[in-house]
Design a protein around this motif. Structure first.
Motif, PDB file in Angstrom:
ATOM      1  N   GLU A 205      36.515  33.473  47.635  1.00 57.84           N
ATOM      2  CA  GLU A 205      38.114  33.711  47.579  1.00 57.84           C
ATOM      3  C   GLU A 205      38.980  32.078  47.353  1.00 57.84           C
ATOM      4  OE1 GLU A 205      39.588  37.339  49.867  1.00 57.84           O
ATOM      5  OE2 GLU A 205      39.128  35.433  51.325  1.00 57.84           O
TER       6      GLU A 205
ATOM      7  N   LYS B 160      42.029  31.746  51.024  1.00 58.70           N
ATOM      8  CA  LYS B 160      42.695  32.978  50.736  1.00 58.70           C
ATOM      9  C   LYS B 160      44.001  32.755  49.816  1.00 58.70           C
ATOM     10  CE  LYS B 160      43.703  37.515  52.392  1.00 58.70           C
ATOM     11  NZ  LYS B 160      42.606  38.294  51.415  1.00 58.70           N
TER      12      LYS B 160
ATOM     13  N   GLU C  35      40.586  40.855  43.974  1.00 58.55           N
ATOM     14  CA  GLU C  35      39.704  41.343  44.987  1.00 58.55           C
ATOM     15  C   GLU C  35      38.687  42.346  43.905  1.00 58.55           C
ATOM     16  OE1 GLU C  35      42.804  45.186  46.173  1.00 58.55           O
ATOM     17  OE2 GLU C  35      41.815  43.619  47.779  1.00 58.55           O
TER      18      GLU C  35
END
Length: 469
Positions: free
Chosen positions: A442, A363, A337
């Motif tokens: 992601e 994710k 992140e």
């Protein structure tokens, strides 16, 4: 002592028979007797047989020996000339008998004397005929063996000529293919040179040597990926033609030979070629279309391979992995992140290894980097239906092709995967291969180190992965 009259009568009869059997032929070349042998050759055999076997295998009477000796004297010297012969001693009884027997042959020719000797010996000794036939058979066998050997030699020469012709044909074919490959690669290099040059100047400003290395590497990657796309296109067209019932001969005549002028007919610009080379359409749902096109990765090499291996071995890098023959190592690196770009570096000992980068959308379930070891056919459910990775195995001389298919039931619920860098062999045993890629979103990067093409050799892999903000 034998009677001179008996000897004289026998010799005259033999001389008469020899004269009759001769049929007037005094020519040496035309004298062919029994057993289909020339007269002089058969006479030599008879004399050899008489000298070797007399008193051993054959036992003749004194009278018969006188007759045979008389024929040999007549064959060697002709008719007896008393004036030219030396006088015999008073007690030389055998010499006198032989000379009388020789004189009684009269004026028969030397050839007739030879023939008389052969006929008399044949009648007196039954072993003479088998002796001659054995010699004749042995001679014929030697002639037959010589003919067979000559035939084998000629056949071997013909095979050698055919082999040389085949080798020359194969060499010409390889030269022709190599020429076509160079022409095609030169054409592709001309299309992309300026674009790759601009890119290299941005990566290594003020360093022409590194720029040249990077341009050459990008051109090689461009050529290999172009050939992969070309092969996939040919395979697709071939499948369509077979499905529609068209013959293979029609496929061969449909224009897939790619002459140099063909590239001029294509409307793809240098920039579009680069996009075809480095960009892959993300795996997405056809209705939603929620995934974007992935940007190309940056690739370069470094020459300080020894220092790099020392850093990794000492613990300043990610680690060292033993990639066994036939295995594929997948390093899974989730996006962070706090990061925006992934970097990687790797090298090997002694031998090259296949390398490619993929991106799994979704994710990540963890932020930890993990390493997975699998055989080549266990990864077939990780790529899209049309993704084909080819590798030319320089160790075993076989070109292998792995077809990945995600349509199986075990891969229905997997996240979509896109190709960033296709897998192909890297000469990472001579220099450090490095690269970077900006996060497309992601997901998880899959760094694949492929040794499935090697049947015997395992590879030692040194690698580092890290991200930047």
């Amino acid at each position: 002592m034998i009677s001179a009259d008996n000897v004289e009568q026998s010799l005259r009869q033999l001389a008469l028979e020899s004269s009759c059997n001769g049929n007037g032929f005094d020519s040496e070349d035309s004298k062919i007797l029994k057993w289909n042998l020339p007269l002089r050759e058969l006479y030599k055999m008879a004399c050899s047989f008489y000298k070797e076997k007399s008193g051993k295998a054959i036992h003749l009477s004194y009278e018969d020996n006188l007759k045979l000796v008389a024929f040999t004297q007549q064959a060697a010297h002709g008719p007896l000339d008393v004036a030219k012969t030396p006088q015999l001693g008073m007690f030389d009884v055998i010499g006198k008998d032989r000379r009388i027997a020789w004189q009684h042959l009269g004026t028969i020719t030397k050839l007739q004397a030879m023939e008389g000797f052969i006929d008399l010996l044949d009648r007196l000794c039954p072993l003479f005929k088998p002796y001659v036939e054995a010699i004749k058979k042995d001679r014929e066998e030697k002639i037959r063996q010589a003919q067979l050997e000559e035939a084998r030699r000629r056949e071997q020469q013909e095979k050698e000529k055919e082999t040389l012709a085949e080798l020359k044909r194969m060499e010409d074919e390889r030269n022709r293919e190599e020429m076509q490959r160079r022409q095609l690669q030169d054409a592709l290099n001309q299309q992309t040179y300026h674009q790759f040059k601009d890119y290299a100047e941005k990566q290594f400003p003020g360093n022409p040597e590194q720029q040249a290395v990077l341009i050459r590497q990008l051109q090689n990657e461009h050529y290999h990926q172009y050939m992969q796309q070309l092969q996939a296109q040919v395979s697709s067209n071939y499948s369509q033609m077979r499905a529609s019932g068209e013959s293979e001969s029609e496929l061969n005549g449909s224009g897939f030979e790619y002459p140099a002028g063909q590239h001029q007919d294509q409307t793809i610009s240098a920039k579009e070629n680069s996009q075809l080379e480095y960009k892959e359409q993300c795996d997405s749902d056809e209705e939603s279309g929620e995934y974007a096109v992935i940007s190309p990765a940056n690739m370069w090499t470094k020459s300080d391979i020894k220092l790099f291996k020392q850093e990794v071995t000492s613990g300043k890098g990610d680690g060292v992995i033993r990639v066994c023959h036939g295995d594929t190592i997948t390093v899974r690196v989730p996006t962070h992140e706090g990061g925006s770009c992934l970097f990687w570096e790797f090298a090997t000992d002694n031998y090259d290894i296949g390398f490619g980068v993929y991106f799994e959308w979704g994710k990540p379930s963890t932020t930890e980097v993990s390493v997975h070891i699998s055989e080549s056919d266990e990864d077939e459910d990780t790529l899209e239906d049309d993704d084909v990775v080819c590798a030319e195995d320089l160790e075993c001389g076989v070109q292998q092709q792995k077809q990945y298919n995600s349509s199986s039931s075990s891969s229905v619920n997997r996240n979509p995967i896109s190709i960033i860098v296709p897998i192909y062999r890297r000469e990472c045993q001579t220099e450090v291969y490095a690269g970077s890629h900006s996060y497309p979103g992601e997901g998880t990067y899959l760094l694949k180190f492929d040794n499935s093409y090697s049947l015997w050799r395992s590879k030692t892999l040194y690698y580092k992965v890290f991200y930047t903000r």
